[in-house]
Scaffold this active site. Structure first.
Site, PDB file in Angstrom:
ATOM      1  N   ASN A   1       0.876  -1.179   0.000  1.00 16.67           N
ATOM      2  CA  ASN A   1       0.000   0.000   0.000  1.00 16.67           C
ATOM      3  C   ASN A   1       0.909   1.223   0.000  1.00 16.67           C
ATOM      4  O   ASN A   1       2.125   1.095   0.157  1.00 16.67           O
ATOM      5  CB  ASN A   1      -0.955  -0.004   1.197  1.00 16.67           C
ATOM      6  CG  ASN A   1      -0.218  -0.027   2.514  1.00 16.67           C
ATOM      7  OD1 ASN A   1       0.574   0.868   2.811  1.00 16.67           O
ATOM      8  ND2 ASN A   1      -0.437  -1.066   3.312  1.00 16.67           N
TER       9      ASN A   1
ATOM     10  N   ASP B   1       1.865  -8.668   1.458  1.00 13.72           N
ATOM     11  CA  ASP B   1       2.716  -7.652   2.086  1.00 13.72           C
ATOM     12  C   ASP B   1       3.172  -8.137   3.479  1.00 13.72           C
ATOM     13  O   ASP B   1       4.379  -8.132   3.798  1.00 13.72           O
ATOM     14  CB  ASP B   1       1.881  -6.367   2.213  1.00 13.72           C
ATOM     15  CG  ASP B   1       2.718  -5.119   2.411  1.00 13.72           C
ATOM     16  OD1 ASP B   1       3.949  -5.221   2.363  1.00 13.72           O
ATOM     17  OD2 ASP B   1       2.118  -4.044   2.624  1.00 13.72           O
TER      18      ASP B   1
HETATM   19  N1  AR6 Z   1       1.820 -15.661  -1.884  1.00 13.06           N
HETATM   20  C1  AR6 Z   1       1.137 -15.419  -3.012  1.00 13.06           C
HETATM   21  N2  AR6 Z   1      -0.076 -14.819  -3.037  1.00 13.06           N
HETATM   22  C2  AR6 Z   1      -0.599 -14.439  -1.850  1.00 13.06           C
HETATM   23  C3  AR6 Z   1       0.060 -14.649  -0.619  1.00 13.06           C
HETATM   24  C4  AR6 Z   1       1.344 -15.280  -0.658  1.00 13.06           C
HETATM   25  N3  AR6 Z   1       2.036 -15.511   0.436  1.00 13.06           N
HETATM   26  N4  AR6 Z   1      -0.724 -14.138   0.378  1.00 13.06           N
HETATM   27  C5  AR6 Z   1      -1.850 -13.658  -0.203  1.00 13.06           C
HETATM   28  N5  AR6 Z   1      -1.786 -13.840  -1.550  1.00 13.06           N
HETATM   29  P1  AR6 Z   1      -3.443  -8.841  -1.028  1.00 13.06           P
HETATM   30  P2  AR6 Z   1      -4.022  -6.414  -2.562  1.00 13.06           P
HETATM   31  C6  AR6 Z   1      -2.762 -13.468  -2.586  1.00 13.06           C
HETATM   32  O1  AR6 Z   1      -4.573  -8.583  -0.096  1.00 13.06           O
HETATM   33  O2  AR6 Z   1      -5.387  -6.900  -2.910  1.00 13.06           O
HETATM   34  C7  AR6 Z   1      -2.193  -5.537   2.138  1.00 13.06           C
HETATM   35  O3  AR6 Z   1      -2.660  -5.376   3.447  1.00 13.06           O
HETATM   36  C8  AR6 Z   1      -4.179 -13.183  -2.165  1.00 13.06           C
HETATM   37  O4  AR6 Z   1      -4.899 -14.394  -2.075  1.00 13.06           O
HETATM   38  O5  AR6 Z   1      -2.162  -9.318  -0.474  1.00 13.06           O
HETATM   39  O6  AR6 Z   1      -3.197  -5.781  -3.633  1.00 13.06           O
HETATM   40  C9  AR6 Z   1      -1.323  -4.390   1.681  1.00 13.06           C
HETATM   41  O7  AR6 Z   1      -0.585  -3.823   2.741  1.00 13.06           O
HETATM   42  C10 AR6 Z   1      -4.683 -12.309  -3.288  1.00 13.06           C
HETATM   43  O8  AR6 Z   1      -5.132 -13.094  -4.377  1.00 13.06           O
HETATM   44  O9  AR6 Z   1      -3.082  -7.541  -1.910  1.00 13.06           O
HETATM   45  C11 AR6 Z   1      -2.324  -3.423   1.125  1.00 13.06           C
HETATM   46  O10 AR6 Z   1      -2.876  -2.616   2.127  1.00 13.06           O
HETATM   47  C12 AR6 Z   1      -3.445 -11.561  -3.752  1.00 13.06           C
HETATM   48  O11 AR6 Z   1      -2.340 -12.236  -3.143  1.00 13.06           O
HETATM   49  C13 AR6 Z   1      -3.390  -4.305   0.545  1.00 13.06           C
HETATM   50  O12 AR6 Z   1      -3.309  -5.530   1.259  1.00 13.06           O
HETATM   51  C14 AR6 Z   1      -3.401 -10.094  -3.372  1.00 13.06           C
HETATM   52  O13 AR6 Z   1      -3.963  -9.914  -2.078  1.00 13.06           O
HETATM   53  C15 AR6 Z   1      -3.160  -4.624  -0.905  1.00 13.06           C
HETATM   54  O14 AR6 Z   1      -4.225  -5.378  -1.385  1.00 13.06           O
END
Ligand code: AR6
Length: 189
Positions: free
Chosen positions: A33, A43
């Site tokens: 973010n 993240d």
């Molecule tokens: N490896 C691969 N993919 C993953 C993993 C992992 N270890 N963990 C989750 N995913 P998100 P965004 C997937 O929420 O939507 C954070 O709090 C997950 O299932 O990580 O861009 C940041 O600090 C989903 O499909 O990212 C920001 O505030 C994808 O990764 C916010 O979330 C993205 O989910 C960003 O949101």
């Protein structure tokens, strides 16, 4: 060539299911973010496994280059700390607001700026998560199409990368990405 691999220009695009913090590419991309101070999802996992060095560099970047926070669609690079990947590229995808607020353009930009940064550092292999499809609510059907097209467009113009890997976190996400990749990336000659 395995069924989960696609050739684009000189590079291979590979789609796998897994945890991106385990990826052995030169860089992994963080769906961050604008604060760059960590969060949940990918993240959180990256900062937990990579250790405090990543946050230290993020703080330096905030204090110098991006005092008001990293803009959506931009990317910065830090060490990978304790990760197998040597670098983490942090980008900010758009929050989904229905699709008419520039979300596709901003998401494409997040992928392309990340790849541009990797090339500028001389890196050869990069792994991406499915940016914006978790906390930011971007539907995976639509995000996958934007992601694959953005990567394809980049690789068609740029021949310095060897491999781009999409590391999807669920079977469902992998299936959706594979379905779109067959349309977007496969050769139709
Ligand atoms: N490896 C691969 N993919 C993953 C993993 C992992 N270890 N963990 C989750 N995913 P998100 P965004 C997937 O929420 O939507 C954070 O709090 C997950 O299932 O990580 O861009 C940041 O600090 C989903 O499909 O990212 C920001 O505030 C994808 O990764 C916010 O979330 C993205 O989910 C960003 O949101």
């Amino acid at each position: 060539m395995a069924s989960n691999e696609f050739k684009v220009g000189k590079a291979t695009v590979r789609l796998v299911m897994g945890d991106i913090t385990e990826a052995e590419t030169d860089a992994i991309v963080n769906a961050a973010n604008s604060s760059l101070m960590g969060g949940g999802g990918v993240d959180g996992a990256i900062h937990r496994k990579g250790g405090p060095q990543i946050l230290e560099e993020c703080k330096r970047i905030r204090a110098t280059e991006w005092p008001d926070g990293l803009l959506t669609g931009k990317a910065v690079i830090t060490t990978g700390g304790n990760l197998k990947a040597k670098y983490v590229i942090h980008t900010v995808g758009p929050v989904w607001r229905g699709g008419n607020r520039g979300e596709p353009e901003l998401l494409a930009q997040a992928y392309q700026k990340s790849l541009r940064l990797a090339v500028s550092k001389g890196l050869k292999t990069v792994a991406f998560p499915s940016i914006s499809t978790g906390a930011y609510g971007y539907p995976v059907e639509e995000a996958s199409l934007v992601a694959l097209k953005a990567v394809k467009e980049f690789l068609e113009k740029e021949d310095n990368l060897d491999e781009v890997v999409f590391v999807l976190f669920s079977e469902h996400a992998l299936e959706v990405y594979m379905g779109k990749a067959k349309d977007v990336l496969a050769c139709h000659e």
